[in-house]
Design a protein around this motif. Structure first.
Motif, mmCIF file in Angstrom:
data_model
loop_
_atom_site.group_PDB
_atom_site.id
_atom_site.type_symbol
_atom_site.label_atom_id
_atom_site.label_comp_id
_atom_site.label_asym_id
_atom_site.label_seq_id
_atom_site.Cartn_x
_atom_site.Cartn_y
_atom_site.Cartn_z
ATOM 1 N N ILE A 5 11.744 -5.398 7.492
ATOM 2 C CA ILE A 5 10.366 -4.930 7.333
ATOM 3 C C ILE A 5 10.417 -3.595 6.610
ATOM 4 O O ILE A 5 11.024 -2.637 7.091
ATOM 5 N N ILE A 6 9.783 -3.560 5.457
ATOM 6 C CA ILE A 6 9.743 -2.356 4.629
ATOM 7 C C ILE A 6 8.314 -1.830 4.690
ATOM 8 O O ILE A 6 7.376 -2.549 4.347
ATOM 9 N N SER A 7 8.151 -0.592 5.128
ATOM 10 C CA SER A 7 6.820 -0.009 5.305
ATOM 11 C C SER A 7 6.611 1.172 4.372
ATOM 12 O O SER A 7 7.507 2.017 4.221
ATOM 13 N N PHE A 8 5.440 1.215 3.783
ATOM 14 C CA PHE A 8 4.997 2.345 2.962
ATOM 15 C C PHE A 8 3.712 2.851 3.605
ATOM 16 O O PHE A 8 2.693 2.152 3.604
ATOM 17 N N ASP A 9 3.773 4.030 4.185
ATOM 18 C CA ASP A 9 2.606 4.578 4.870
ATOM 19 C C ASP A 9 1.520 4.953 3.878
ATOM 20 O O ASP A 9 1.789 5.387 2.756
ATOM 21 N N GLU A 15 -3.379 2.987 -7.911
ATOM 22 C CA GLU A 15 -2.349 2.964 -8.962
ATOM 23 C C GLU A 15 -0.956 2.759 -8.362
ATOM 24 O O GLU A 15 -0.142 2.016 -8.912
ATOM 25 N N VAL A 16 -0.689 3.414 -7.238
ATOM 26 C CA VAL A 16 0.601 3.269 -6.562
ATOM 27 C C VAL A 16 0.738 1.850 -6.009
ATOM 28 O O VAL A 16 1.797 1.217 -6.136
ATOM 29 N N VAL A 17 -0.329 1.316 -5.418
ATOM 30 C CA VAL A 17 -0.303 -0.043 -4.877
ATOM 31 C C VAL A 17 -0.056 -1.047 -5.997
ATOM 32 O O VAL A 17 0.767 -1.959 -5.861
ATOM 33 N N GLY A 48 1.790 -7.282 2.643
ATOM 34 C CA GLY A 48 0.440 -6.970 3.082
ATOM 35 C C GLY A 48 0.084 -5.556 2.692
ATOM 36 O O GLY A 48 0.934 -4.661 2.716
ATOM 37 N N VAL A 49 -1.180 -5.372 2.288
ATOM 38 C CA VAL A 49 -1.670 -4.048 1.904
ATOM 39 C C VAL A 49 -2.921 -3.742 2.718
ATOM 40 O O VAL A 49 -3.839 -4.569 2.795
ATOM 41 N N VAL A 57 6.168 -5.019 3.668
ATOM 42 C CA VAL A 57 6.837 -6.166 3.067
ATOM 43 C C VAL A 57 7.803 -6.710 4.107
ATOM 44 O O VAL A 57 8.647 -5.981 4.620
ATOM 45 N N VAL A 58 7.648 -7.996 4.440
ATOM 46 C CA VAL A 58 8.496 -8.654 5.422
ATOM 47 C C VAL A 58 9.340 -9.681 4.675
ATOM 48 O O VAL A 58 8.803 -10.530 3.968
#
Length: 115
Positions: A5-9, A15-17, A48-49, A57-58
């Motif tokens: 599981i990769i997380s971006f807080d 633009e980043v998304v 998922g966003v 990201v899983v």
């Protein structure tokens, strides 16, 4: 089976998304497709966003070595023309788990994969 599981807080800008989405779709996915061994070891995943741009990201893989290979592939890949490195942020967290069980319809789909 292994899960990463990769997380971006968030908050993250649109633009980043979009830069993250493009990197996955246009750079990373084709590299995985071009590597038959890695493609066979990775079972798939989900992205998922959230409304604030947070992202998760899983990734499901047959073994931890596949996740290691994927990580090497991602960090050593060259950016595509037009990719802005200032928009590609490192994850906030990366967690890995061994699968202890699955349930629901997903369990039926993965029945032959889990070890």
């Amino acid at each position: 089976m292994h899960i990463q599981i990769i997380s971006f807080d968030g908050p993250r800008s649109s633009e980043v998304v979009e830069a993250s989405s493009r990197a996955g779709r246009d750079r990373i996915a084709p590299l995985i497709e071009a590597d038959p061994d890695l493609r066979a070891q990775l079972l798939g995943g989900f992205r998922g966003v959230g409304p604030d741009g947070a992202e998760c990201v899983v990734i499901l893989a047959r073994d931890a070595a596949a996740l290691d290979s994927l990580e090497r592939l991602v960090v050593t890949s060259e950016l595509l023309p037009g990719e802005d490195p200032t928009l590609l942020h490192r994850p906030s967290r990366v967690d890995r788990y061994d699968t202890s069980e699955s349930f629901g319809h997903l369990a039926e789909l993965l029945a032959g994969v889990q070890s």
